[in-house]
Design a protein around this motif. Sequence first.
Motif, PDB file in Angstrom:
ATOM      1  N   GLN A 391       1.735 -11.474   6.867  1.00  0.00           N
ATOM      2  CA  GLN A 391       1.850 -10.513   5.565  1.00  0.00           C
ATOM      3  C   GLN A 391       1.155  -9.249   6.147  1.00  0.00           C
ATOM      4  OE1 GLN A 391       0.192 -12.073   2.061  1.00  0.00           O
ATOM      5  NE2 GLN A 391       1.993 -12.906   1.217  1.00  0.00           N
ATOM      6  N   SER A 392       0.115  -9.607   6.994  1.00  0.00           N
ATOM      7  CA  SER A 392      -0.631  -8.088   7.368  1.00  0.00           C
ATOM      8  C   SER A 392       0.225  -7.721   8.374  1.00  0.00           C
ATOM      9  CB  SER A 392      -2.185  -8.687   7.858  1.00  0.00           C
ATOM     10  OG  SER A 392      -2.135  -9.594   8.370  1.00  0.00           O
ATOM     11  N   ILE A 393       0.899  -8.741   9.268  1.00  0.00           N
ATOM     12  CA  ILE A 393       1.389  -7.945  10.442  1.00  0.00           C
ATOM     13  C   ILE A 393       2.765  -7.127   9.926  1.00  0.00           C
ATOM     14  CG2 ILE A 393       3.037  -8.636  12.224  1.00  0.00           C
ATOM     15  CD1 ILE A 393       1.433 -10.928  12.959  1.00  0.00           C
ATOM     16  N   TYR A 394       3.474  -7.588   8.768  1.00  0.00           N
ATOM     17  CA  TYR A 394       4.575  -6.703   8.338  1.00  0.00           C
ATOM     18  C   TYR A 394       4.024  -5.563   7.445  1.00  0.00           C
ATOM     19  CZ  TYR A 394       8.923  -5.638   5.927  1.00  0.00           C
ATOM     20  OH  TYR A 394       9.850  -5.131   5.431  1.00  0.00           O
ATOM     21  N   SER A 395       2.776  -5.694   6.873  1.00  0.00           N
ATOM     22  CA  SER A 395       2.236  -4.309   6.148  1.00  0.00           C
ATOM     23  C   SER A 395       1.880  -3.395   7.392  1.00  0.00           C
ATOM     24  CB  SER A 395       0.925  -4.753   5.392  1.00  0.00           C
ATOM     25  OG  SER A 395       1.346  -5.612   4.630  1.00  0.00           O
ATOM     26  N   LEU A 396       1.343  -3.793   8.442  1.00  0.00           N
ATOM     27  CA  LEU A 396       1.086  -2.509   9.446  1.00  0.00           C
ATOM     28  C   LEU A 396       2.185  -2.270  10.350  1.00  0.00           C
ATOM     29  CD1 LEU A 396      -1.386  -1.525  11.107  1.00  0.00           C
ATOM     30  CD2 LEU A 396      -1.108  -3.405  12.637  1.00  0.00           C
ATOM     31  N   VAL A 397       2.961  -3.160  10.639  1.00  0.00           N
ATOM     32  CA  VAL A 397       4.035  -2.884  11.711  1.00  0.00           C
ATOM     33  C   VAL A 397       5.074  -2.310  10.926  1.00  0.00           C
ATOM     34  CG1 VAL A 397       5.666  -3.574  13.598  1.00  0.00           C
ATOM     35  CG2 VAL A 397       3.428  -4.692  13.213  1.00  0.00           C
ATOM     36  N   ILE A 398       5.873  -2.871   9.855  1.00  0.00           N
ATOM     37  CA  ILE A 398       6.982  -2.295   9.266  1.00  0.00           C
ATOM     38  C   ILE A 398       6.452  -1.288   8.267  1.00  0.00           C
ATOM     39  CG2 ILE A 398       9.150  -2.841   7.992  1.00  0.00           C
ATOM     40  CD1 ILE A 398       8.733  -3.943  10.909  1.00  0.00           C
ATOM     41  N   GLY A 399       5.335  -1.737   7.242  1.00  0.00           N
ATOM     42  CA  GLY A 399       5.157  -1.223   5.896  1.00  0.00           C
ATOM     43  C   GLY A 399       4.351   0.308   6.601  1.00  0.00           C
ATOM     44  N   SER A 400       3.592   0.237   7.461  1.00  0.00           N
ATOM     45  CA  SER A 400       2.966   1.389   7.811  1.00  0.00           C
ATOM     46  C   SER A 400       3.370   2.265   8.627  1.00  0.00           C
ATOM     47  CB  SER A 400       1.367   1.309   8.038  1.00  0.00           C
ATOM     48  OG  SER A 400       0.716   0.420   6.959  1.00  0.00           O
ATOM     49  N   ILE A 401       3.550   1.707   9.997  1.00  0.00           N
ATOM     50  CA  ILE A 401       3.910   2.168  11.130  1.00  0.00           C
ATOM     51  C   ILE A 401       5.502   2.687  11.126  1.00  0.00           C
ATOM     52  CG2 ILE A 401       3.998   2.187  13.823  1.00  0.00           C
ATOM     53  CD1 ILE A 401       1.556   0.485  13.761  1.00  0.00           C
ATOM     54  N   PHE A 402       6.335   1.655  10.772  1.00  0.00           N
ATOM     55  CA  PHE A 402       7.509   2.025  10.939  1.00  0.00           C
ATOM     56  C   PHE A 402       8.139   2.937   9.634  1.00  0.00           C
ATOM     57  CE2 PHE A 402      11.857  -0.177  12.580  1.00  0.00           C
ATOM     58  CZ  PHE A 402      12.436   0.952  12.360  1.00  0.00           C
ATOM     59  N   ALA A 403       7.715   2.518   8.427  1.00  0.00           N
ATOM     60  CA  ALA A 403       8.345   3.187   7.187  1.00  0.00           C
ATOM     61  C   ALA A 403       7.512   4.455   7.130  1.00  0.00           C
ATOM     62  CB  ALA A 403       8.015   2.357   6.003  1.00  0.00           C
ATOM     63  N   GLY A 404       6.177   4.730   7.554  1.00  0.00           N
ATOM     64  CA  GLY A 404       5.448   5.744   7.501  1.00  0.00           C
ATOM     65  C   GLY A 404       5.420   6.618   8.530  1.00  0.00           C
ATOM     66  N   VAL A 405       4.681   6.325   9.579  1.00  0.00           N
ATOM     67  CA  VAL A 405       4.529   6.949  10.707  1.00  0.00           C
ATOM     68  C   VAL A 405       5.709   7.449  11.375  1.00  0.00           C
ATOM     69  CG1 VAL A 405       3.019   7.290  12.905  1.00  0.00           C
ATOM     70  CG2 VAL A 405       2.138   6.272  10.841  1.00  0.00           C
ATOM     71  N   ILE A 406       6.287   6.384  11.674  1.00  0.00           N
ATOM     72  CA  ILE A 406       7.800   6.867  12.364  1.00  0.00           C
ATOM     73  C   ILE A 406       8.730   7.241  11.307  1.00  0.00           C
ATOM     74  CG2 ILE A 406       9.589   5.791  13.916  1.00  0.00           C
ATOM     75  CD1 ILE A 406       7.502   3.794  14.966  1.00  0.00           C
ATOM     76  N   GLY A 407       8.755   6.602  10.414  1.00  0.00           N
ATOM     77  CA  GLY A 407      10.031   7.101   9.412  1.00  0.00           C
ATOM     78  C   GLY A 407      10.003   8.484   9.191  1.00  0.00           C
ATOM     79  N   THR A 408       8.916   9.068   8.645  1.00  0.00           N
ATOM     80  CA  THR A 408       8.817  10.288   8.425  1.00  0.00           C
ATOM     81  C   THR A 408       8.299  11.111   9.207  1.00  0.00           C
ATOM     82  OG1 THR A 408       8.333   9.467   6.175  1.00  0.00           O
ATOM     83  CG2 THR A 408       8.043  12.068   6.693  1.00  0.00           C
ATOM     84  N   GLY A 409       7.293  10.812  10.278  1.00  0.00           N
ATOM     85  CA  GLY A 409       6.615  11.839  11.371  1.00  0.00           C
ATOM     86  C   GLY A 409       7.717  11.900  12.312  1.00  0.00           C
ATOM     87  N   PHE A 410       8.735  11.275  12.494  1.00  0.00           N
ATOM     88  CA  PHE A 410       9.864  11.509  13.667  1.00  0.00           C
ATOM     89  C   PHE A 410      11.010  12.248  13.092  1.00  0.00           C
ATOM     90  CE2 PHE A 410       8.770   8.547  17.391  1.00  0.00           C
ATOM     91  CZ  PHE A 410       7.639   8.492  17.012  1.00  0.00           C
ATOM     92  N   TYR A 411      11.172  12.789  11.850  1.00  0.00           N
ATOM     93  CA  TYR A 411      11.991  13.696  11.264  1.00  0.00           C
ATOM     94  C   TYR A 411      12.471  14.664  12.438  1.00  0.00           C
ATOM     95  CZ  TYR A 411      12.003  12.334   6.424  1.00  0.00           C
ATOM     96  OH  TYR A 411      12.048  11.607   5.146  1.00  0.00           O
TER      97      TYR A 411
END
Lengths: 526, 449
Positions: A391-411
């Motif tokens: 759960q914490s791997i998913y939260s960090l890698v997918i929930g935070s980094i992918f969905a947040g940092v990359i998902g929006t930051g890379f617009y």
Amino acid sequence: MKAIKTIGLVIFLVGLAIFTALPLLGTFNLNEADFNTIVKEQNIKSDIFINDLKSNVVGKDFNGMQSLSPNISKAITNANEAHIKNKEWDKKIYTSSSDMAAMIGKKSANGFIANNKGLMWLLTFGLGIIGALMFILPNVILLGKKGIKNDGIYHESATNRGWIGWMVFIFLVSFYLVLYFASEYATNWTLLVDPISEALSGNPAGHWFVYGFMYCTVMTVMAVRMYIKYRHNIYQVFRTTSVLFFQIVFAFLIPEIMVRLQMPYYDFKNAFPLDYDFFFQWNLKDLINNGGIGIFILVWGIVLTLIIVPVMVYFFGKRWYCSWVCGCGGLAETLGDPYRQHSDKSLFAWKVERYLIHAVLLFVLIMTGMTLYSFFTETGTVLGIKTSTVQSIYSLVIGSIFAGVIGTGFYPIFGNRVWCRFGCPLAAYLGFVQRFKSRFRITTNGGQCISCGNCSTYCEQGIDVRAYAQKGENIIRSSCVGCGICSAVCPRGVLKLENGPEKGRINPTEILLGNDVDLMDLVNDK
Amino acid sequence: MEHIVIIGNGISGVTLARHIRKLSDKKITIVSAETDYFFSRTALMYVYMGHMKFEHTQPYENWFWKKNRIELKKGYVKQVETETKTLHFAEGDTLHYDKLIIATGSKPNKFGWPGQDLDGVIGMYHKQDLEQLEKYAPNKEVCKRAVIVGGGLIGIELAEMLNSRKIPVTFLVRENSFWNGVLPEGESKMINDHIKNHHIDLRLSTNLKEIKSDENGKVKSVIIEETGEELECNVVGLTAGVTPNVDFLKDSDIELGRGVKVNRFLETNIADVYAIGDCAEQHEAIGNRRPIEAVWYTGRMMGETLAQTICGNKTPYKPGHWFNSAKFLDIEYQTYGWVFGERGRPEYEHHFHWKHAKENICITVAFHKDTKEFLGINTFGIRMRHEIFDKWLTEKRDVDYVMSYLKDANFDPEFFKTYENDILKQYNNTFNTNLTAHKKSWKRIFSKV
């Protein structure tokens, strides 16, 4: 008009600069009474930590979180080291140093910012909104007659991956990193929106409230831009209104009001598996303990995922969700619209996309399976793997980094739907339904296509729309979110989003012959 | 292995190559002097306007050609020797072919105006024209005014391009109304007004007399024939139509008219030599079509047809119902079947014209005055479904049927305002009919004929 735009831009940048500087500013002084409250509320039993803070922090002045925060993390580290050594597990502090610092920072802020929340809100959000609107509104006149206005997009630094684009990229990524991984630096931001949070939920704002409020503000301002740019296109106007409505009412207001009414915080449109922690133990327990409303939410969440989502996709394609309801889609369609042309259309990108998005879906399903197994059997591990680790791997890698940092930051670099295209497990699920069992397709006036490439260029999902259009093939791709921009930018009226009969939806055309007989065969085969 | 050589990498040549590859294993070489890879010529305008980058106009990724074993050769064919089946390139090398396809397209017309070859005089057809335009008209500071000569689709596109960079444009049109050789009166007039509304200085019934040069051999001004007026300008766009690009064949045995003469099988007078696209000229026109059709879609269809012939299934070029589309600044235009302008309209062809009271939205429906057979439709600002009109034209529906089932044909995006009821009301009033509009039906739209 040009002058208004320029003044607006300057005002916006001033607001943005103040907002950006805030995390490093402000005076903090923790008084004894507040500290005692925290100790009590947080149930802190570590005397080492308490004494450490009492001698090094309480009653002292700090300038900026950067001077306060290290004291707290050092105190936690020291205390925990000692307690672990002595096996005093009940004294160990499980709150992260980031959260602890944010909590203490919030209580101890007492300088100009904390005492002038209204003024500071005006100097940041206020200037940002006014400046942005002054920059956007003159377009009503400047854009001239109705029609698609993409003039100069590839001549502008901001929209052609120039230095402005890269600056926006750095800003967005940094913002997300602070938000997710160093939330104590968001303390001053939370002060700005405290009055709003207190009015809504009765509680002071946390950093997620800042994010939620900012999300709604940015979407609203950028929706104004969408309204002006696509004012001739009623489909885009409706769609923008819809995503805005669901963001503000469903994702922002309703959950806050529910908290005020002592109900669980819940976003009724956020379906599993995008809402990946819906089946996490803490959430299930929380819901069950909340009685009637908790059970209702539990049932609603399951019905939403298993029945409403596929049925709606059958009738309307995944656009009803991705482009009309979803919050991630909402931000992509407003803030992200100026960057939609950057999505990669190469075959290579498509291959990566298919592996990645389905891998995330698989990951979330396995994780949820483990979670539910753990929940019902009350064990922490499945086949020797700790559920909480997964759960914490998913939260960090997918929930935070992918969905947040990359998902929006890379617009500004990779386009506005990186997350939706490559990572969102719900999009993958909707996509399966759309591909195999749906009435949705993009119909093509194949004969009229001049292969110009506008449709492909402006497809935010990186679909090579033209490849289908020039063959006269209906587009039924899993990844299509039905934003309708391909149809809007087509200069020849080739594309139309339709929910028609399922029969004849898939129409591979070997050859689009102009010869009489064959063209009739083509029609007959439909 | 038979070696198929195609001169020209436009839509005709590339479509041909792709379909030959689908149908066979032959060796294919495409020769072009213009660009390395196929691009959509009609999209060049969007590159200048900043909607797209040049790469975006290329429908296939660069690996596509190698993967499909289509060899690309960059070179300019100087001479075709049909006896030995050899191509001679300007660069000095040669290439042997078994079958040769000429798909060299067009070049802009020049009518012998004085100064027509000066620096700053451009056409708008080749990629090189775009490069010239970037050089001479990058912004309104370098190019204080541009003059466009010729009143067709390329002209208005060039005007739109320059307009997007705020460069003042004077548009000289020989006719007394824009494109009225093709468009009926009401539509042509609407476009005139539309052009002027975009601050383009449209001069109707105006001819170019001469282009004047400055001391460096660059455009300085143009003189207008009718008034003798001298207009200072930095760029002159010549967009008075196009001519087949076949000069390099003058010394060959291949029969030329204005273009390469071909029969219905797209064969020239020489065995194993074919011509398709803009440069092909039919001995006799097909139906109402012209012997040379410089249109994207017909080029594509010829490529598809000839691929069949080359791969052993000898197929005549029989284009189906005429269709075309364009965009006049912001107004989309589609046409299906035949709707003639004032000039050249057959006496049996009657028109029904509907125009929105305020918006630039209108349609013209052409029908036979005696039989009421539906002949064609022009639409402005309303998108229509290609398949439906193709079907109605084949079924020879009468105009009453078309008018009452018009909702089936609407192809506008969802939630757009529809006008079929208004159109039908005016039709009923005009012709004293009492037709009712049928609701859109998926069953009819996708029904078997």
